[in-house]
Scaffold this motif. Structure first.
Motif, short mmCIF file in Angstrom:
data_model
loop_
_atom_site.label_atom_id
_atom_site.label_comp_id
_atom_site.label_asym_id
_atom_site.label_seq_id
_atom_site.Cartn_x
_atom_site.Cartn_y
_atom_site.Cartn_z
N PRO A 182 -6.07 13.37 -12.46
CA PRO A 182 -5.76 14.77 -12.76
C PRO A 182 -4.47 14.96 -13.55
N ALA A 183 -3.51 14.04 -13.38
CA ALA A 183 -2.24 14.18 -14.11
C ALA A 183 -2.43 14.02 -15.61
N SER A 184 -3.59 13.55 -16.03
CA SER A 184 -3.83 13.40 -17.47
C SER A 184 -4.30 14.71 -18.10
N GLN A 185 -4.43 15.77 -17.28
CA GLN A 185 -4.99 17.04 -17.76
C GLN A 185 -3.92 18.13 -17.91
N THR A 186 -4.23 19.09 -18.77
CA THR A 186 -3.41 20.29 -18.83
C THR A 186 -4.30 21.48 -19.16
N ASN B 98 -11.21 18.64 -23.49
CA ASN B 98 -10.81 17.76 -24.59
C ASN B 98 -10.33 16.46 -23.95
N GLU B 99 -11.20 15.47 -23.97
CA GLU B 99 -10.95 14.24 -23.21
C GLU B 99 -10.08 13.28 -24.03
N GLY B 100 -8.84 13.72 -24.25
CA GLY B 100 -7.89 13.00 -25.11
C GLY B 100 -7.71 11.54 -24.69
N THR B 101 -7.67 10.68 -25.71
CA THR B 101 -7.72 9.23 -25.47
C THR B 101 -6.69 8.52 -26.34
N ILE B 102 -6.01 7.55 -25.73
CA ILE B 102 -5.10 6.70 -26.50
C ILE B 102 -5.88 5.43 -26.83
N GLN C 206 -0.92 14.11 -19.33
CA GLN C 206 -1.07 15.34 -20.11
C GLN C 206 -1.67 15.12 -21.50
N THR C 207 -2.77 14.38 -21.52
CA THR C 207 -3.41 14.10 -22.82
C THR C 207 -4.77 14.76 -22.95
N ALA C 208 -5.25 15.45 -21.89
CA ALA C 208 -6.55 16.11 -21.94
C ALA C 208 -6.38 17.61 -21.72
N GLY C 209 -7.18 18.40 -22.42
CA GLY C 209 -7.20 19.84 -22.20
C GLY C 209 -8.41 20.22 -21.38
N PHE C 210 -8.25 21.21 -20.48
CA PHE C 210 -9.34 21.59 -19.56
C PHE C 210 -9.23 23.10 -19.36
N GLY C 211 -10.13 23.84 -20.07
CA GLY C 211 -10.03 25.30 -19.99
C GLY C 211 -11.00 25.97 -20.94
N SER D 28 6.14 4.33 -31.27
CA SER D 28 6.49 2.98 -30.82
C SER D 28 5.58 2.54 -29.67
N VAL D 29 4.89 3.49 -29.02
CA VAL D 29 3.99 3.18 -27.90
C VAL D 29 2.55 3.08 -28.39
N ALA D 30 2.10 4.11 -29.11
CA ALA D 30 0.72 4.12 -29.62
C ALA D 30 0.63 5.18 -30.71
N ARG D 31 -0.34 5.00 -31.62
CA ARG D 31 -0.45 5.94 -32.74
C ARG D 31 -1.84 6.55 -32.86
N ALA D 32 -2.81 6.04 -32.09
CA ALA D 32 -4.18 6.53 -32.21
C ALA D 32 -4.53 7.44 -31.03
N PHE D 33 -4.09 8.70 -31.14
CA PHE D 33 -4.32 9.71 -30.09
C PHE D 33 -5.49 10.57 -30.57
N ASP D 34 -6.62 10.48 -29.88
CA ASP D 34 -7.86 11.10 -30.37
C ASP D 34 -8.39 12.20 -29.45
N TYR D 35 -8.89 13.27 -30.06
CA TYR D 35 -9.64 14.30 -29.34
C TYR D 35 -11.04 13.80 -29.00
N GLU D 36 -11.62 14.35 -27.96
CA GLU D 36 -13.03 14.13 -27.64
C GLU D 36 -13.54 15.42 -27.00
N ALA D 37 -14.30 16.21 -27.76
CA ALA D 37 -14.81 17.48 -27.25
C ALA D 37 -15.94 17.22 -26.26
N GLU D 38 -15.89 17.91 -25.12
CA GLU D 38 -16.92 17.70 -24.09
C GLU D 38 -17.17 18.99 -23.30
N LEU D 39 -18.33 19.05 -22.69
CA LEU D 39 -18.63 20.09 -21.70
C LEU D 39 -18.21 19.56 -20.33
N ALA D 40 -17.38 20.33 -19.61
CA ALA D 40 -17.02 19.96 -18.24
C ALA D 40 -17.87 20.75 -17.25
N VAL D 41 -18.39 20.03 -16.26
CA VAL D 41 -19.15 20.64 -15.19
C VAL D 41 -18.28 20.65 -13.94
#
Lengths: 311, 311
Positions: free
Chosen positions: A109-113, A163-167, A185-190, A125-138
């Motif tokens: 849950p801490a990965s959500q906002t 938005n199932e954000g992924t590194i 805090q890399t995923a959106g839920f709302g 310096s940690v990572a550069r490929a931060f990607d969106y992933e649009a999804e339906l949440a149930v």
């Protein structure tokens, strides 16, 4: 009915939307109800009728601008997510997956906002490929184990955008996705939970992702391979689904080619997936589900070497 | 210091062991402290000294037989687990894993239970390959993000035994382990948390698994590939480790050949791993870590088609 989880002066609250921006706070309209959406769902069947009765005729004296939105379920007990649940996404990255069993993993849950809150792009310096992933949440309402497919939909309390954000670099470190799906805090839920009576048939709705207003993903939810009832049936064979549990049902392929607006961004996807556009600080990412709403998250930079460790 | 989490008349409590079986309940010795081990760890540095002072000279008027033991951290915020963290285990199943990055995944706390509590074997109609995996569990005390290796051990509150019970069929359904690692009540976590000052150097201790008293796994913890400090450093690059978080550090290979006592049990491991003995109802599985203790769990049958779903 559309329900939001929010904070006002640091106090958590639940609200019932009355139009696109205004809501009735349950704390005043129905003070006998618990203060979080998860607790309301845990209170058992009848919550929707109780709320409907409580807010009827009440003034929607607060707007989304007055509060900070939390994830729809702020401290989800479990967040299950699916990999490779659309044919186009399987094809674009050419990875095998079972046709018989959904590919599931857990997000913390801490990965959500929440809606309009920033999602955090790691320092380069940690990572550069931060990607969106649009999804339906149930979102699960009624708990259950060994739920037959034909009764699965009775366990759904509502739906939201995810938005199932992924590194990508961390997802690709090893065989289990692990940390790549669990940066803070890399995923959106709302923005809200919409109840099934209002959302009606999910499979007739479109799922769209936009980065800075430019469409990057677009699919009919009916293209989902393992349907909601399949996933609920499968998970409940081993795990007891609980009120407030979340299932992110998987993302679809990128639109191709890469739009000229993003031509200057390098494609750092480990598999060089066509159409890839990584998010950067300053971007705004939107996940829209027609008939449900738009989840919007600005992308902010996580400070380098941030250390929250008290000495 | 060895700390247990227990329930007495359904009330949660924390106790300090004084010998192999007796303990001082903190509810009476230090009533000012929070009632759960996680909350105690969340209260910050100094908890160990506070407890030591509170229990000095106090009567250990309760024994393990008087209470039901919970998982060491009953409602863990996060349970991270490692795959393929011993060379022998990599060899026996011949699966590739990164030499640079640990392979991590999440378990849900509902998949855990305490010492002497039953772990649940699925009904044969659901799955038949229910396997033990003996592991050292690390429990986080001080929170932190981006923790350098050389300071990682400061974040360890203690250690416990972990039986990372796995349903092989479900683990093998797809690429992510998902549900195979998350059946309800399939892992043992106990008997207690031992603090680092008492456990001393983990890498000089032996990890042993016994099924019905017969040794099935045995390794020196020093054989661990990604060491505790490596894992803490890695996870904290994306995730903020929090008090009470658990890291199950991975299991080792089976002993071979299969002992004659288990010759009548079919090998249902998807990869036909040599020495495989699946657990069955009526078995007793033990995970011992020398210098730390023995975690024992009877194996019970889960009823077929159990449906906890209220109508």
């Amino acid at each position: 009915m559309r329900l939001i989880s929010y904070r006002l002066n640091d106090e958590p609250g639940v609200g019932v939307m009355t139009d696109a921006t205004h809501f009735v706070p349950l704390a005043t309209a129905a003070p006998q109800l618990p203060r979080t959406l998860r607790s309301i769902l845990e209170s058992g069947d009848g919550w929707q009728q109780t709320i409907a009765k409580a807010v009827a005729g009440k003034a929607s004296n607060l707007s989304l601008d007055d509060v900070e939105l939390d994830p729809v379920i702020p401290e989800s007990n479990a967040v299950w997510a699916l990999a490779l649940n659309y044919v186009g996404h399987q094809k674009e990255i050419n990875l095998k997956t079972s046709a018989l069993y959904p590919q599931v993993f857990l997000r913390h849950p801490a990965s959500q906002t929440g809606h309009d809150q920033p999602i955090l792009c790691p320092h380069p310096s940690v990572a550069r490929a931060f990607d969106y992933e649009a999804e339906l949440a149930v979102i699960i309402g009624k708990p259950g184990r060994n739920i037959p497919k034909e009764r699965a939909m009775e366990h759904v309390a509502g739906y939201a955008c995810y938005n199932e954000g992924t590194i990508r670099e961390y997802q690709g470190h090893n065989r289990q996705f692990g940390l790549g799906k669990n940066f803070e805090q890399t995923a959106g839920f709302g923005p809200w939970m919409m109840t099934p009576d209002e959302f009606k048939n999910p499979y007739q709705q479109m799922l769209v992702c936009r980065l800075n207003g430019i469409e990057r993903q677009k699919i009919c939810l009916g293209e989902m391979l393992f349907k909601i009832e399949d996933i609920i049936h499968y998970l409940s064979q081993g795990y007891r689904l609980r009120p407030g549990d979340v299932i992110a049902t998987g993302t679809c392929e990128q639109m191709t080619p890469t739009p000229p607006e993003f031509a200057d961004r390098p494609n750092l996807h480990p598999l060089k997936k066509e159409g890839t556009v990584h998010m950067m600080p300053g971007d705004v990412c939107e996940v829209e589900i027609t008939g449900l709403g738009v989840l919007r998250n600005p992308v902010a930079a996580e400070p380098a070497g941030a250390d929250y460790s008290p000495d």
